[in-house]
Design a protein around this motif. Structure first.
Motif, PDB file in Angstrom:
ATOM      1  N   GLU A   1       0.810  -1.219   0.000  1.00 44.70           N
ATOM      2  CA  GLU A   1       0.000   0.000   0.000  1.00 44.70           C
ATOM      3  C   GLU A   1       0.847   1.275   0.000  1.00 44.70           C
ATOM      4  OE1 GLU A   1       0.371  -2.054   2.457  1.00 44.70           O
ATOM      5  OE2 GLU A   1       0.699  -1.013   4.351  1.00 44.70           O
ATOM      6  N   VAL A   2       2.158   1.150   0.133  1.00 42.05           N
ATOM      7  CA  VAL A   2       3.017   2.339   0.229  1.00 42.05           C
ATOM      8  C   VAL A   2       3.172   2.986  -1.150  1.00 42.05           C
ATOM      9  CG1 VAL A   2       5.364   3.118   0.678  1.00 42.05           C
ATOM     10  CG2 VAL A   2       4.235   1.556   2.272  1.00 42.05           C
ATOM     11  N   LYS A   3       2.760   4.248  -1.235  1.00 42.88           N
ATOM     12  CA  LYS A   3       2.727   4.947  -2.523  1.00 42.88           C
ATOM     13  C   LYS A   3       4.038   5.656  -2.854  1.00 42.88           C
ATOM     14  CE  LYS A   3      -1.709   4.628  -3.886  1.00 42.88           C
ATOM     15  NZ  LYS A   3      -2.121   3.581  -2.914  1.00 42.88           N
ATOM     16  N   LYS A   4       4.781   6.001  -1.808  1.00 42.74           N
ATOM     17  CA  LYS A   4       6.019   6.728  -2.060  1.00 42.74           C
ATOM     18  C   LYS A   4       6.964   6.501  -0.885  1.00 42.74           C
ATOM     19  CE  LYS A   4       3.899  11.012  -0.320  1.00 42.74           C
ATOM     20  NZ  LYS A   4       2.571  10.445  -0.012  1.00 42.74           N
ATOM     21  N   PRO A   5       8.239   6.631  -1.120  1.00 44.90           N
ATOM     22  CA  PRO A   5       9.218   6.266  -0.085  1.00 44.90           C
ATOM     23  C   PRO A   5       8.974   6.933   1.256  1.00 44.90           C
ATOM     24  CG  PRO A   5      10.339   6.629  -2.182  1.00 44.90           C
ATOM     25  CD  PRO A   5       8.898   6.986  -2.404  1.00 44.90           C
ATOM     26  N   ILE A   6       8.754   8.241   1.254  1.00 46.74           N
ATOM     27  CA  ILE A   6       8.723   8.974   2.525  1.00 46.74           C
ATOM     28  C   ILE A   6       7.599   8.513   3.448  1.00 46.74           C
ATOM     29  CG2 ILE A   6       7.254  10.905   1.785  1.00 46.74           C
ATOM     30  CD1 ILE A   6       9.171  12.747   3.383  1.00 46.74           C
ATOM     31  N   ASP A   7       6.558   7.864   2.883  1.00 43.82           N
ATOM     32  CA  ASP A   7       5.459   7.396   3.742  1.00 43.82           C
ATOM     33  C   ASP A   7       5.965   6.429   4.812  1.00 43.82           C
ATOM     34  OD1 ASP A   7       3.743   8.945   2.292  1.00 43.82           O
ATOM     35  OD2 ASP A   7       2.960   7.304   1.060  1.00 43.82           O
ATOM     36  N   LEU A   8       6.992   5.690   4.460  1.00 40.22           N
ATOM     37  CA  LEU A   8       7.529   4.722   5.419  1.00 40.22           C
ATOM     38  C   LEU A   8       8.089   5.411   6.656  1.00 40.22           C
ATOM     39  CD1 LEU A   8       9.199   2.405   2.794  1.00 40.22           C
ATOM     40  CD2 LEU A   8       7.433   1.692   4.420  1.00 40.22           C
ATOM     41  N   TRP A   9       8.560   6.627   6.478  1.00 38.43           N
ATOM     42  CA  TRP A   9       9.042   7.380   7.636  1.00 38.43           C
ATOM     43  C   TRP A   9       7.884   8.129   8.304  1.00 38.43           C
ATOM     44  CZ3 TRP A   9      10.456  13.028   7.515  1.00 38.43           C
ATOM     45  CH2 TRP A   9      10.949  13.467   8.751  1.00 38.43           C
ATOM     46  N   LEU A  10       7.116   8.826   7.491  1.00 39.48           N
ATOM     47  CA  LEU A  10       6.047   9.660   8.051  1.00 39.48           C
ATOM     48  C   LEU A  10       5.064   8.829   8.872  1.00 39.48           C
ATOM     49  CD1 LEU A  10       5.320  12.059   5.039  1.00 39.48           C
ATOM     50  CD2 LEU A  10       6.579  12.584   7.147  1.00 39.48           C
ATOM     51  N   ASN A  11       4.819   7.610   8.444  1.00 38.12           N
ATOM     52  CA  ASN A  11       3.871   6.753   9.140  1.00 38.12           C
ATOM     53  C   ASN A  11       4.558   5.719  10.027  1.00 38.12           C
ATOM     54  OD1 ASN A  11       1.945   8.109   7.597  1.00 38.12           O
ATOM     55  ND2 ASN A  11       2.180   6.636   5.917  1.00 38.12           N
ATOM     56  N   GLY A  12       5.866   5.807  10.140  1.00 39.84           N
ATOM     57  CA  GLY A  12       6.609   4.794  10.886  1.00 39.84           C
ATOM     58  C   GLY A  12       6.372   4.892  12.382  1.00 39.84           C
ATOM     59  N   ALA A  13       6.559   3.754  13.071  1.00 40.69           N
ATOM     60  CA  ALA A  13       6.327   3.689  14.507  1.00 40.69           C
ATOM     61  C   ALA A  13       7.277   4.615  15.263  1.00 40.69           C
ATOM     62  CB  ALA A  13       6.517   2.251  14.977  1.00 40.69           C
ATOM     63  N   ALA A  14       8.527   4.650  14.846  1.00 41.95           N
ATOM     64  CA  ALA A  14       9.519   5.458  15.561  1.00 41.95           C
ATOM     65  C   ALA A  14       9.163   6.927  15.459  1.00 41.95           C
ATOM     66  CB  ALA A  14      10.909   5.211  14.974  1.00 41.95           C
ATOM     67  N   ARG A  15       8.750   7.329  14.271  1.00 45.04           N
ATOM     68  CA  ARG A  15       8.378   8.709  14.041  1.00 45.04           C
ATOM     69  C   ARG A  15       7.141   9.093  14.843  1.00 45.04           C
ATOM     70  NH1 ARG A  15       8.795  13.367  10.403  1.00 45.04           N
ATOM     71  NH2 ARG A  15       6.750  14.265  10.584  1.00 45.04           N
ATOM     72  N   GLN A  16       6.145   8.218  14.855  1.00 43.84           N
ATOM     73  CA  GLN A  16       4.915   8.488  15.597  1.00 43.84           C
ATOM     74  C   GLN A  16       5.250   8.726  17.066  1.00 43.84           C
ATOM     75  OE1 GLN A  16       2.075   8.956  14.014  1.00 43.84           O
ATOM     76  NE2 GLN A  16       3.119   8.529  12.097  1.00 43.84           N
ATOM     77  N   GLN A  17       6.138   7.892  17.553  1.00 47.77           N
ATOM     78  CA  GLN A  17       6.544   7.973  18.946  1.00 47.77           C
ATOM     79  C   GLN A  17       7.219   9.305  19.244  1.00 47.77           C
ATOM     80  OE1 GLN A  17       8.998   4.641  19.699  1.00 47.77           O
ATOM     81  NE2 GLN A  17       8.607   4.586  21.899  1.00 47.77           N
ATOM     82  N   THR A  18       8.155   9.667  18.374  1.00 48.49           N
ATOM     83  CA  THR A  18       8.868  10.926  18.538  1.00 48.49           C
ATOM     84  C   THR A  18       7.895  12.092  18.526  1.00 48.49           C
ATOM     85  OG1 THR A  18      10.731   9.972  17.363  1.00 48.49           O
ATOM     86  CG2 THR A  18      10.709  12.378  17.584  1.00 48.49           C
ATOM     87  N   ALA A  19       6.959  12.034  17.583  1.00 43.36           N
ATOM     88  CA  ALA A  19       6.030  13.143  17.428  1.00 43.36           C
ATOM     89  C   ALA A  19       5.206  13.351  18.691  1.00 43.36           C
ATOM     90  CB  ALA A  19       5.108  12.882  16.234  1.00 43.36           C
ATOM     91  N   ARG A  20       4.936  12.250  19.363  1.00 43.12           N
ATOM     92  CA  ARG A  20       4.138  12.356  20.581  1.00 43.12           C
ATOM     93  C   ARG A  20       4.881  13.058  21.711  1.00 43.12           C
ATOM     94  NH1 ARG A  20       2.151   7.325  19.395  1.00 43.12           N
ATOM     95  NH2 ARG A  20       3.620   6.286  20.745  1.00 43.12           N
ATOM     96  N   HIS A  21       6.182  12.948  21.687  1.00 48.89           N
ATOM     97  CA  HIS A  21       6.970  13.558  22.767  1.00 48.89           C
ATOM     98  C   HIS A  21       6.769  15.070  22.815  1.00 48.89           C
ATOM     99  CE1 HIS A  21       9.259  10.338  24.621  1.00 48.89           C
ATOM    100  NE2 HIS A  21       9.345   9.766  23.443  1.00 48.89           N
TER     101      HIS A  21
END
Lengths: 373, 373, 373, 373
Positions: free
Chosen positions: A353-373
């Motif tokens: 379902e990944v349409k473009k490379p950056i989605d893997l980062w933008l939607n990634g677990a590590a990123r989500q976690q960081t964003a919550r901080h």
């Protein structure tokens, strides 16, 4: 059609299209630009005028009907590479596709297949394979100057791209890693004799241009190669002061440092300013680092001349769609690694379902976690 | 005992012990070395003679009985730091412990506790906090030259340590990351105003010295800080050509490059050679990069003078056991990340059975997997 | 009065006076500034406040009555050096005279005689004898790195002096050669082991500041030494972009390049600017070359500390009135050579009516001829 | 004969002849080397083989009989330039004469006359007019970056020439000034828009190679130009460490530094060595400064391509016999100035009995005097 200068059409009318035109003016003996196509009519006409390109099209498909054109270069947003390549191939013309190759691995594979099917060359616009200063580093490495190379570094940094579409991740597919890291990944891979990439780890963030883009504007990328060497690729859209491109080579018997900009320049102070310093320089006043024969030092004239030679069958392409696909796969792994906070082994298959490379980062677990901080 | 020059005893007789003695000779007004202790009798005597140190001991515990000694510097293998610190503290003397602080986090915590219990200072030998060129970079950063700093880099590289014990991981606890990365981690942490370290990712390998050591001889280390900035720390025991130490600072409003060796040196060609070029230089013939006032440019005289001021109560320690412990925790996380192939979040607690940082890499799953290839 | 820190009085309140005060603050153990004298009351008070100098005088003769002052530094216009030296010597105090020594050779001779008569030291403020980076070059030369040195170069350039009196040739005696060339001449002489100067040839002109001064604002000076070596000294008040000081050494067995400013700096880009880059830098925005620990890298703290040691009898002056007189004689020959368009052999005796060095150029035949064109 | 690539014959078989051949291989579209002539049969054959030059002659006069040859380059000892030029012109072929133009002014004048008489072009091999990095400096100057330029410097230095005849002053006419200074004089003249040279002053000596040659192996040359600017030209056959070529530009509004070798290179350390570093480099081991695309960076391919364009009438020669004669006149004045110890005004007519430039120094009064000391 197998003699004389190769007739070239350019798709695009912005920064990179200008480089293609200028490069073939610098080394004009093997190829000539006869047409340019761009949906933005003013831009194409302006470029055509500047470089005396006789034919201008707003639809590249029309340009592809010109029988004398043998090679078409793609200097258009990443999201269009695949369709254009398919069309050019179908028209029986050779292709030079700017980096990165495509938005998705499937697109890249389709591009290679299309070129094969139509028996045209799919050449990949990686000028670092032709950069004279970096060729010298490789020549020394190949002559054994450094013994076995264990670490190879490349970085390209500036304060952000020249065309607006780069900021839109739907058109670019990613930020500094996608736009500039493709150079560094290709460079390390090529420098090490195309040893397969085993794993990728990336660190990235949007530090400066967050109001303008969701894309990362700075990234660090660590590559492990099958031959045991490591690559470190650093990229930025957030580095002030003009373009910066450099490499470092480390081997058991030595090391080398090549700086393409400040390391070639004429350190200059001017109260008045002057014509031009270097790509993306903010000013020509005060202290600056002007470079000379910039395109030649990047290698784009040599690259395009080589591609023209390939069209004539005199040489074999040194930068191919396959190279571009290797790089694209590593970029996907890179965004995935940034999204997951771990090293990603290759071969890596992104979820369908990944349409473009950056989605893997933008939607990634590590990123989500960081964003919550 | 609160007036005059601070009387100093040194534990150790090799490279770093010599730097301590030489540094206090360069800036002799605040402290003087009155004693040296080393189990290798010849070494201690040689150093004592070279620097005119009056008292020589083979057992540092005897030296601790000298009543006039107020400050003791530890320039001994990492594995001995904790015991020595405990003994020095018990003797009521102030401590300067060379980097890295200790082998284990528990040791480091015990050292801090011991110093507190005995009301002595535990100062940490991180000279990068005192390196004049790097202080200038920090001064500019603090003056707003770069706006918000988003990336800070430090690297220290040479072709391997000066004393044999470094190669033995049981005495050193690790390789280039442990020995040199402690500098870079401390530097980034300090440069960013001691913003907490949130995560660590390391890439490492033994590329050149595999016959001599199990330790990594090259490492890349990426740190995420609580304030959003990233640190990139590069270290090597495999880089030819003499000592290399440099930093780079990147912020939204600017950047700076400081090179402590080639960037300060007098590029020199000599057929004959001459006395001394730079730490770990392989030769003084041909082209070399000699430096001048090397220790002053590293900052060790300033560091030890500062510590003497602290002993006299005139200043507050700028490099403490607590700093060393922060670094040691990051080093543990670094080896763990290399062992697991993923970013490790801090605070990180190594498994209780782990005796030394490098075990986390040597026994890590990622490493085991690589080794099988 | 033969123990403790040497008590120092400064005559002057502008740029160089500040350097004296700042230098003794950097290395405060051997000397302290206790008084300052300047006819411009506000200036002296401001400097006194900035450096916490307790006593302020408007007449230096009054300051000379202070019994505890042992050493007086002259940071006043060149035209006053001789009278001040005579008075200081008569007061029984040791003298540090800034460069150039005096306006005329007769003055210089009288200064040396006065110091001798009153048994005080006449020390000469040539900090290049103490510049750490240049000392390293000399150390290598003395170690045989270059074999026999045949050419030694020094240049100091900026965009014009910091105090208004320099532009008035009646107070300065000359322009870039007098103000800055005195450094280079002294440097070459000292580097070559004080081999006598055999001849001087100078090229000079007023290129940029003609509306402000009759003095030359750029000069090239070629010196022949008795040992066969040649010196090339370049100076400018017309070079944009901040202070520039560099040397080059050429010998039969090698060469060396030492750049005190750009070659030590942290190349930096800043949109915002920051506190301070380097002496006479026009801005801190854009690309700049900030230096660190500027005075220490010039050597003025080391120089003044050395002079204090000399006052205490611990060292012998390494830069003396005699050195200053050698330089002054060469400067006279230099202006004469520019005036006559030929190399001038030393010893050279200027005509008795010549009041200041630059007159030999301003009234010279070659210059008159040029002016007529 | 007015279409296709210009057919070129080379006279000479040593270093510079190889550069001609290699340069035309690098940019092969406008000219091709079809013949080579050299009295040393082995050398010519070797060069012919290396560059696949089909025809080899031992007598250049025979080569001149080849009807298809349109342009002949002279890469032979200076003493032969005049005769060869006369013969080539008489054969109706265009001439490229390497620097310096001739041994005597009369010869130079005769060469220009001969070319005119036979309606052929006499082009002068000054590649600095085509050196890309230096062209950038001139482009900035012409754009007003520096305001009025008051000082322009050029230096070329290495450890002595590549062919034995240079050491014999009867064949070379002089040493470092004649061999290398001709570049610097031409450069300053050209950079300043061919402002006439008003005077010359030179300092020279034989410092290192006295056993091998009577020629000066190091020289400093100061030029005054009619537009008020000054040139400083430094040359050496005594500078160790490989080729060094650099310029500096100083104007009222700014300055620029361009270093062609160390300032373009990849600083490299190698235990093993590698193929090639730079012209006249003593080794490729240890630290070196390898350059890339050396000839292109010197500008010789561009120069010879330009000359071929001139032969085809597409361009006008940018470096002519007249330029060479201006330089030769300045060189005569330079040697005379060194011989007399004074600045020599131009136009300068050497005494009729003087056979070669260096005699003016070797037999000069100043030199005789020095020798007696």
């Amino acid at each position: 059609m197998t003699n004389g200068r190769v007739k070239v059409g350019i798709i695009g009318s912005q920064f990179q299209a200008g480089i293609h035109a200028a490069s073939l003016q610098i080394m004009p003996h093997e190829a000539e630009v006869v047409a340019i196509a761009s949906p933005t009519p003013g831009n194409a006409a302006a470029l055509a005028k500047r470089f005396r390109i006789p034919r201008v099209f707003t639809d590249y498909r029309e340009m592809l009907r010109e029988r004398d054109i043998e090679m078409v270069t793609i200097a258009a947003p990443n999201s269009l590479h695949a369709d254009m390549t398919r069309d050019i191939a179908a028209a029986g013309k050779h292709i030079v596709c700017e980096k990165p190759l495509a938005m998705t691995i499937a697109e890249g594979e389709a591009m290679i297949a299309a070129a094969k099917r139509h028996s045209v060359l799919l050449m990949y616009g990686e000028e670092l394979f032709f950069t004279p200063k970096y060729l010298k580093a490789k020549e020394m490495a190949d002559a054994g100057a450094f013994g076995k190379v264990y670490l190879i570094k490349q970085s390209e940094k500036h304060f952000g791209p020249h065309s607006a579409w780069f900021w839109d991740v739907n058109r670019s597919g990613g930020g500094a890693l996608m736009d500039l890291g493709c150079h560094g990944i290709a460079f390390c891979y090529w420098f090490l004799g195309r040893s397969p990439i085993k794993s990728v780890y990336c660190q990235m963030g949007t530090y400066v241009h967050g109001e303008k883009t969701k894309a990362e504007d700075d990234s660090l990328c660590i590559l492990e190669f099958a031959n045991g060497a490591v690559g470190l690729v650093e990229n930025s859209w957030a580095r002030r002061g003009g373009m910066d491109d450099r490499i470092e080579v480390f081997g058991e018997a030595g090391c080398s440092y090549a700086n393409l900009h400040m390391g070639n320049a004429l350190p200059t102070y001017s109260e008045n300013g002057y014509g031009y310093a270097v790509e993306k320089a903010p000013t020509t006043k005060g202290w600056t680092y002007p470079v000379f024969e910039e395109l030649w030092n990047y290698g784009t004239p040599q690259e395009l001349t080589h591609f023209a030679h390939c069209v004539r069958g005199k040489e074999t392409p040194q930068a191919t769609g396959e190279d571009g696909l290797v790089v694209l796969r590593a970029i996907y792994a890179g965004y995935a690694s940034a999204g997951e906070g771990r090293k990603i082994a290759l071969p890596y298959q992104p979820p369908p379902e990944v349409k473009k490379p950056i989605d893997l980062w933008l939607n990634g677990a590590a990123r989500q976690q960081t964003a919550r901080h």
